[in-house]
Design a protein around this motif. Structure first.
Motif, mmCIF file in Angstrom:
data_model
loop_
_atom_site.group_PDB
_atom_site.id
_atom_site.type_symbol
_atom_site.label_atom_id
_atom_site.label_comp_id
_atom_site.label_asym_id
_atom_site.label_seq_id
_atom_site.Cartn_x
_atom_site.Cartn_y
_atom_site.Cartn_z
ATOM 1 N N PRO A 290 -35.674 37.400 49.020
ATOM 2 C CA PRO A 290 -35.838 38.330 47.896
ATOM 3 C C PRO A 290 -37.119 38.094 47.096
ATOM 4 C CG PRO A 290 -33.555 37.686 48.066
ATOM 5 C CD PRO A 290 -34.294 36.870 49.092
ATOM 6 N N GLU B 190 -43.356 33.519 57.267
ATOM 7 C CA GLU B 190 -41.901 33.287 57.275
ATOM 8 C C GLU B 190 -41.531 32.392 58.461
ATOM 9 O OE1 GLU B 190 -38.948 33.776 55.608
ATOM 10 O OE2 GLU B 190 -38.047 32.908 57.411
ATOM 11 N N THR C 293 -22.928 32.328 58.551
ATOM 12 C CA THR C 293 -23.146 30.917 58.244
ATOM 13 C C THR C 293 -21.799 30.225 58.236
ATOM 14 O OG1 THR C 293 -22.825 31.165 55.848
ATOM 15 C CG2 THR C 293 -25.066 31.508 56.691
ATOM 16 N N GLY D 103 -35.569 33.714 58.405
ATOM 17 C CA GLY D 103 -36.002 34.975 59.008
ATOM 18 C C GLY D 103 -36.199 36.037 57.936
ATOM 19 N N THR E 184 -32.187 34.332 52.723
ATOM 20 C CA THR E 184 -30.746 34.161 52.486
ATOM 21 C C THR E 184 -30.074 35.499 52.187
ATOM 22 O OG1 THR E 184 -31.261 31.947 51.681
ATOM 23 C CG2 THR E 184 -29.069 32.764 51.222
ATOM 24 N N VAL F 164 -28.059 36.781 55.060
ATOM 25 C CA VAL F 164 -26.806 36.099 55.466
ATOM 26 C C VAL F 164 -25.805 36.009 54.320
ATOM 27 C CG1 VAL F 164 -28.065 34.696 57.147
ATOM 28 C CG2 VAL F 164 -27.595 33.728 54.887
ATOM 29 N N LEU G 28 -24.609 44.901 47.973
ATOM 30 C CA LEU G 28 -25.975 45.161 48.447
ATOM 31 C C LEU G 28 -25.918 45.901 49.777
ATOM 32 C CD1 LEU G 28 -26.890 41.703 47.213
ATOM 33 C CD2 LEU G 28 -28.267 43.693 46.599
ATOM 34 N N SER H 169 -42.367 31.138 47.921
ATOM 35 C CA SER H 169 -41.101 31.870 47.785
ATOM 36 C C SER H 169 -40.124 31.365 48.850
ATOM 37 C CB SER H 169 -41.332 33.379 47.962
ATOM 38 O OG SER H 169 -42.216 33.880 46.990
ATOM 39 N N GLY I 133 -37.528 29.525 48.428
ATOM 40 C CA GLY I 133 -36.154 29.377 47.950
ATOM 41 C C GLY I 133 -35.922 28.062 47.227
ATOM 42 N N ASP J 298 -39.264 32.674 43.271
ATOM 43 C CA ASP J 298 -37.967 32.639 43.976
ATOM 44 C C ASP J 298 -36.909 32.106 43.023
ATOM 45 O OD1 ASP J 298 -38.238 29.842 43.966
ATOM 46 O OD2 ASP J 298 -38.971 29.752 46.026
ATOM 47 N N ALA J 299 -35.713 31.819 43.565
ATOM 48 C CA ALA J 299 -34.601 31.389 42.719
ATOM 49 C C ALA J 299 -34.889 30.068 42.005
ATOM 50 C CB ALA J 299 -33.342 31.253 43.574
ATOM 51 N N VAL K 17 -33.023 37.227 41.437
ATOM 52 C CA VAL K 17 -34.279 36.890 42.122
ATOM 53 C C VAL K 17 -35.127 38.148 42.332
ATOM 54 C CG1 VAL K 17 -35.333 35.742 44.097
ATOM 55 C CG2 VAL K 17 -33.133 34.942 43.240
HETATM 56 C C1 LIG Z 1 -23.450 32.124 52.318
HETATM 57 C C2 LIG Z 1 -24.162 32.693 51.112
HETATM 58 C C3 LIG Z 1 -23.574 33.717 50.409
HETATM 59 C C4 LIG Z 1 -24.226 34.253 49.294
HETATM 60 N N1 LIG Z 1 -23.654 35.332 48.685
HETATM 61 C C5 LIG Z 1 -24.362 36.000 47.749
HETATM 62 C C6 LIG Z 1 -23.870 37.229 47.247
HETATM 63 O O1 LIG Z 1 -22.796 37.704 47.618
HETATM 64 N N2 LIG Z 1 -24.636 37.889 46.341
HETATM 65 C C7 LIG Z 1 -25.841 37.388 45.906
HETATM 66 O O2 LIG Z 1 -26.488 38.021 45.061
HETATM 67 N N3 LIG Z 1 -26.300 36.212 46.341
HETATM 68 C C8 LIG Z 1 -25.614 35.516 47.285
HETATM 69 N N4 LIG Z 1 -26.128 34.366 47.802
HETATM 70 C C9 LIG Z 1 -27.390 33.820 47.240
HETATM 71 C C10 LIG Z 1 -28.650 34.659 47.488
HETATM 72 O O3 LIG Z 1 -28.713 35.140 48.802
HETATM 73 C C11 LIG Z 1 -29.890 33.834 47.119
HETATM 74 O O4 LIG Z 1 -29.819 33.543 45.727
HETATM 75 C C12 LIG Z 1 -31.216 34.551 47.366
HETATM 76 O O5 LIG Z 1 -31.352 34.972 48.698
HETATM 77 C C13 LIG Z 1 -32.387 33.619 47.006
HETATM 78 O O6 LIG Z 1 -33.606 34.260 47.249
HETATM 79 P P1 LIG Z 1 -34.943 33.416 47.410
HETATM 80 O O7 LIG Z 1 -36.038 34.387 47.640
HETATM 81 O O8 LIG Z 1 -35.059 32.480 46.270
HETATM 82 O O9 LIG Z 1 -34.735 32.473 48.689
HETATM 83 P P2 LIG Z 1 -34.253 32.770 50.172
HETATM 84 O O10 LIG Z 1 -33.497 34.037 50.235
HETATM 85 O O11 LIG Z 1 -33.590 31.542 50.634
HETATM 86 O O12 LIG Z 1 -35.611 32.997 50.984
HETATM 87 C C14 LIG Z 1 -36.497 31.950 51.284
HETATM 88 C C15 LIG Z 1 -37.243 32.279 52.555
HETATM 89 O O13 LIG Z 1 -38.264 31.294 52.750
HETATM 90 C C16 LIG Z 1 -38.295 30.901 54.114
HETATM 91 N N5 LIG Z 1 -38.836 29.546 54.195
HETATM 92 C C17 LIG Z 1 -38.275 28.413 53.711
HETATM 93 N N6 LIG Z 1 -39.058 27.355 53.990
HETATM 94 C C18 LIG Z 1 -40.140 27.837 54.651
HETATM 95 C C19 LIG Z 1 -41.299 27.220 55.214
HETATM 96 N N7 LIG Z 1 -41.484 25.910 55.137
HETATM 97 N N8 LIG Z 1 -42.213 28.013 55.836
HETATM 98 C C20 LIG Z 1 -42.046 29.357 55.919
HETATM 99 N N9 LIG Z 1 -40.943 29.989 55.410
HETATM 100 C C21 LIG Z 1 -40.014 29.235 54.773
HETATM 101 C C22 LIG Z 1 -36.828 30.969 54.525
HETATM 102 O O14 LIG Z 1 -36.683 31.024 55.927
HETATM 103 C C23 LIG Z 1 -36.361 32.228 53.806
HETATM 104 O O15 LIG Z 1 -36.589 33.374 54.579
HETATM 105 C C24 LIG Z 1 -25.480 33.744 48.873
HETATM 106 C C25 LIG Z 1 -26.055 32.699 49.569
HETATM 107 C C26 LIG Z 1 -25.412 32.169 50.682
HETATM 108 C C27 LIG Z 1 -26.048 31.046 51.433
#
Ligand SMILES: Cc1cc2nc3c(=O)[nH]c(=O)nc-3n(C[C@H](O)[C@H](O)[C@H](O)COP(=O)(O)OP(=O)(O)OC[C@H]3O[C@@H](n4cnc5c(N)ncnc54)[C@H](O)[C@@H]3O)c2cc1C
Length: 568
Positions: free
Chosen positions: A22, A43, A64, A93, A97, A100, A210, A277, A279, A534-535, A550
């Motif tokens: 996100p 990514e 998961t 991917g 998150t 999934v 969503l 970003s 996470g 990110d988060a 996020v």
């Molecule tokens: C099982 C589960 C259920 C959930 N249910 C909900 C729900 O119902 N509703 C909701 O709102 N939230 C839910 N969440 C939480 C929500 O999905 C996350 O808060 C949100 O996706 C966080 O966004 P982000 O951008 O911070 O990180 P992420 O979505 O984790 O994205 C980070 C990205 O960075 C990539 N990355 C990481 N390290 C590297 C690297 N070294 N090099 C290149 N790329 C990298 C990862 O592969 C990923 O694609 C859930 C989470 C989980 C695990």
């Protein structure tokens, strides 16, 4: 476009965004609205397309842990959960998150978001200024069954022109009427609310998820064909970033990544900024490996500290939850579907053919955000850990059946989460290899008040099903715990993370050096050329599933960055 290989990389990008969840997807979309701004998204995982398991909302629980779509992290042993090691899923991917997760769209209370303004000393992070960003990301759409949704959401608090699909349920479930009837029988304890996303979150309401016309909407929705056609946006998949390097003193605008062909590490420079970003788990891990973190700890690990920022990886805050389950007097539950392969298959075909039927929704049609009574012993003893008196202590998800196959029986399942936890933990590293998994310690139940809240949540869930609405329905309570000690032991043996980690690179006010990792403009403190979106930057955890927050953070971040460079 999506690059075919690393060989297609251009030599010049204004911004390099690490991670396509996100945070990364939304910010890279918005920055490339200006054709003069070039962005590369890097990514670690693949395209995540053509996967029925990702696209079908009801299959979310199959994604998961321990799958190809998950980083497959685990926690350190959790002392307050009888030393259990828990799965700690993170998506990999396109979509991160959000590809999934379990799709529940919640923003938290106005008080939650106002607390961000207070903690950052910056009113732009408060509810009134953030609500337009929540709406900007959102594409509210009508449920696929075409039913009347008056009183199921409040349109004035929603966006209709954004990228992320949000909808109320598109197929009825057999317990829907009983849930609503309970709010009518016991309105004092379980009031009905039209919409939990108006800032006033308390009550029992319809789930907003969503979903876009029956299909999961992950952050990949920010990359529509029109957006991918932008010449100034490249996405490089299957490429893992190991560290962020300085190009000169304190100017951290170079990514180090693993070259997939040679297996060696290569560098690529962003002419303006790197935006992390990755996470709430991977962002602090990358920072630590880059020498940005607690200087003493880094030195003891053998990593040369470049920037001393002791808060990197600290303050990890997460929700914890546990399910209460009852055997019920009906066969109209998801258990019946799961046990019948022919029925499951035909419902999947129905979803493929017409995007209708049970598969168009996530695991529940209703949820509740509730507080302990203001005069409760727990609040009098420990104080109130919530952001304010209109912020939930716990959440219920009302599930008509279990999501895994059982030999017999039909079930009502109510996962209850402590959504205003006081506990916190950390993400740390214990090796110099950036490709090793970090140590994740969410510190679940480390603050005593949190188990008291969860215990009261379980008791409250039991009072919910004592309403007359359920009298001919419940056959047997499977929790088997009534005294405080029994319920506590039940929690310690069964509670899990709700997977909402935040705050591991938290914002703190400009000029604050004793805590926080980024300033309110999301730039890493003491560093140029490096921002986090990110988060991990959320200064505190809202009483909500976290992806909505996020998306809003990333929309706000895009405006901050555009105005910093005069693109706005
Ligand atoms: C099982 C589960 C259920 C959930 N249910 C909900 C729900 O119902 N509703 C909701 O709102 N939230 C839910 N969440 C939480 C929500 O999905 C996350 O808060 C949100 O996706 C966080 O966004 P982000 O951008 O911070 O990180 P992420 O979505 O984790 O994205 C980070 C990205 O960075 C990539 N990355 C990481 N390290 C590297 C690297 N070294 N090099 C290149 N790329 C990298 C990862 O592969 C990923 O694609 C859930 C989470 C989980 C695990």
């Amino acid at each position: 476009s999506i690059l075919q290989s690393q060989a297609d990389l251009k030599s010049y990008y204004d911004f390099i965004v690490v991670g396509a969840g996100p945070g990364g997807s939304a910010v890279s979309n918005r920055l490339t609205e200006d054709p003069n701004v070039s962005v590369l998204v890097v990514e670690a995982g693949g395209a995540n397309n053509d996967s029925l398991t990702i696209d079908v909302p009801l299959l979310c629980t199959k994604l998961t842990p321990n799958t190809q779509w998950d980083w497959n992290f685990t926690t350190t042993p959790q002392p307050n959960l009888n030393n259990r090691v828990l799965p700690f899923p993170r998506g990999i991917g396109l979509g991160g998150t959000s590809a999934v997760n379990c799709l529940v769209y919640t923003r938290g209370s106005k008080q939650n978001i106002d607390k961000w303004a207070e903690l950052t000393n910056d009113s732009s992070w408060g509810w009134d200024r953030m609500l337009p960003f929540f709406k900007k990301s959102e594409k509210f759409n009508l449920p696929v069954d075409g039913h009347n949704i008056t009183n199921q959401f409040n349109p004035s608090f929603h966006g209709f022109d954004g990228y992320i699909g949000v909808s109320v349920p598109g197929a009825g479930r057999a317990i829907d009427g009983r849930v609503i009837q309970t709010t009518q029988e016991l309105p004092d304890e379980f009031p009905f609310t039209t919409d939990v996303n108006t800032g006033d979150q308390l009550g029992v309401g319809w789930v907003q998820a969503l979903i876009d016309r029956g299909v999961r909407s992950s952050s990949a929705s920010y990359f529509t064909p029109q957006v991918l056609a932008r010449e100034n946006l490249d996405i490089l998949l299957n490429t893992r970033v190991s560290r962020i390097l300085p190009s000169s003193n304190n100017f951290f605008n170079v990514i180090e990544y693993l070259d997939s062909v040679s297996g060696t590490l290569k560098n690529l420079t962003a002419s303006k900024e790197v935006i992390l970003s990755a996470g709430a788990i991977s962002t602090p891990s990358i920072l630590l490996h880059s020498g940005i973190g607690n200087a003493t700890t880094l030195t003891s690990l053998g990593i040369t500290p470049l920037i001393n920022l002791p808060s990197v990886g600290q303050n990890l805050t997460d929700h914890i939850g546990v399910s209460s389950t009852w055997l019920v007097n009906s066969t109209l539950t998801y258990d019946t579907v799961l046990r019948n392969a022919t029925l499951s298959e035909s419902l999947l075909r129905q979803w493929e053919d017409s995007k209708t039927g049970i598969n168009v929704d996530t695991s529940e049609n209703h949820l509740a955000f509730l507080r302990l009574p203001e005069n409760s012993t727990v609040l009098r003893t420990f104080g109130d850990p919530a952001a304010g008196n209109e912020t939930a202590h716990f959440e219920f998800l009302f599930q008509n059946g279990l999501s895994q196959i059982t030999a017999s029986g039909n079930y009502l399942n109510i996962p209850s989460g402590n959504v205003s936890p006081k506990s916190s933990g950390s993400v740390t590293i214990n090796s110099t290899n950036p490709f090793d998994a970090p140590l994740i310690d969410p510190g679940l139940l480390s603050a005593e008040v949190d188990i008291h809240i969860l215990r009261e949540a379980i008791r409250t869930a039991h009072r919910f099903v004592e309403a007359a609405a359920w009298s001919d329905y419940i056959l047997q309570d499977l929790t088997n715990a009534t005294t405080d000690a029994e319920i506590d032991e039940f929690i310690r043996n069964n509670a899990v993370s709700f997977f909402h980690p935040v705050s591991t690179s938290a914002m703190s006010p400009f000029g604050t050096t004793d805590w926080g990792v980024v300033d309110p403009d999301l730039r890493v403190k003491g560093v140029n050329g490096l921002r986090i979106v990110d988060a991990s930057v959320a200064p505190s955890l809202p009483a909500a599933h976290t992806s909505a927050a996020v998306y809003a953070i990333a929309e706000h971040a895009a405006d901050i960055i555009k105005s910093a460079y005069g693109f706005l």
